[in-house]
Design a protein around this motif. Sequence first.
Motif, PDB file in Angstrom:
ATOM      1  N   LYS A 177       0.812  -1.213   0.000  1.00  9.41           N
ATOM      2  CA  LYS A 177       0.000   0.000   0.000  1.00  9.41           C
ATOM      3  C   LYS A 177       0.846   1.264   0.000  1.00  9.41           C
TER       4      LYS A 177
ATOM      5  N   THR B 172      -3.400 -12.638  -9.549  1.00  9.01           N
ATOM      6  CA  THR B 172      -3.111 -11.878  -8.342  1.00  9.01           C
ATOM      7  C   THR B 172      -3.150 -12.851  -7.154  1.00  9.01           C
TER       8      THR B 172
ATOM      9  N   SER C 228      -8.680  -5.929  -8.915  1.00 11.41           N
ATOM     10  CA  SER C 228      -9.079  -4.723  -8.186  1.00 11.41           C
ATOM     11  C   SER C 228      -8.161  -3.539  -8.457  1.00 11.41           C
TER      12      SER C 228
ATOM     13  N   ALA D 162      -4.906  -3.168  -6.716  1.00 12.34           N
ATOM     14  CA  ALA D 162      -4.114  -2.809  -5.533  1.00 12.34           C
ATOM     15  C   ALA D 162      -2.705  -2.403  -5.955  1.00 12.34           C
ATOM     16  N   THR D 163      -2.100  -1.514  -5.175  1.00  8.64           N
ATOM     17  CA  THR D 163      -0.779  -0.974  -5.522  1.00  8.64           C
ATOM     18  C   THR D 163       0.249  -2.067  -5.731  1.00  8.64           C
ATOM     19  N   HIS D 164       0.221  -3.110  -4.877  1.00  9.38           N
ATOM     20  CA  HIS D 164       1.239  -4.146  -4.979  1.00  9.38           C
ATOM     21  C   HIS D 164       1.090  -4.964  -6.260  1.00  9.38           C
TER      22      HIS D 164
ATOM     23  N   GLU E 297      -9.840   0.462  -8.721  1.00 10.43           N
ATOM     24  CA  GLU E 297      -8.566   1.179  -8.841  1.00 10.43           C
ATOM     25  C   GLU E 297      -7.840   0.847 -10.144  1.00 10.43           C
TER      26      GLU E 297
END
Length: 331
Positions: free
Chosen positions: A143, A243, A277, A279-281, A302
């Motif tokens: 994050k 993911t 989704s 997510a940043t990672h 996102e």
Amino acid sequence: MKNKKILIYAELKNSRVQNSSLELLTKARQIFREDGTEIAFTVAGDDVGEAVKELSASGADAVYVIESGLLKIFNIDYYSAALMNAVKEFAPDVLLISATTFGEELAPTLGVKLKTGAAAHCVDLKVNEEGNFIQMVPAFGGKVIGEIMITKAKPQIASVKPGMFSAEKQEARDCRVVWMDGGAVETCPSKIRAIKVSEREPDSLPLENAEVVICGGVGVGSKENWDDVITLARLLGGAAGNTRPAVDEGWVDDEQNMIGTSGKTLRPKVYVGVGVSGATHHVCGMKDSGVVISVNSDLNAEIFKVSDYKAVADGPAVVKELIGILKNQPA
């Protein structure tokens, strides 16, 4: 960081230099620009002649070489002894290692042996305005990106995920080659013994070599739908990535095709995210793709922020429809 010495571990596979090592050279040249900075490779193995030729022409200032029959198969005791010898010979301020399966073991081992810090799984490197070398590492599940600085010990060790940087051709230099004595390896005690080596051909196109990647996220929803993702990828001549949820839910057997900070970093020509989704990672592992297409039922997902094309729709249903279209196309 003026007049610094940077050492890069050149990892080999089948006696060939891995591209991830050349990526590190490119990045080092970009951030360590001061006159007098010296960048060298170190390479270890049982047959390194061709690799030394390639590294000598790569744009490095020097190549430190250690060759031994004990280095034919990766053994952390022998390889860490080889690199310790190179560190002793070159005395680097910074040691860069690709965060491969072997590199992930080498970096912390050398950190302990050298009594210095090792920043693992870096996604970027930089030198700040004060001239300090900074390692950028994901934290809190990806994050945030934390900055690590090792100031009181050297070499500063950083392992970097393959694919984070592009390997660009560097200007050739008058490179010196230093062949080191193999005694450091030959006299190294080790209780590790290779019993046998088992190899098998992959049953699909390697993810990092695919021009088209179909990535399934939590929105795939089931093992049956995941099998459809694989089918679509094959019909398009590409590969299927995933993911973290695909691993956690048991849709895939392991993490080898996971994309993101704890998996692989890719630059395919086309990336299609299904139920991802964003997510940043995960985004860290695919943000440099050529064209990004995302299908997600959540209008505010996102992943849409980094997408060239988006479809607000049920991902598994779209995949099934595409499979039907492709299978019914005339030969």
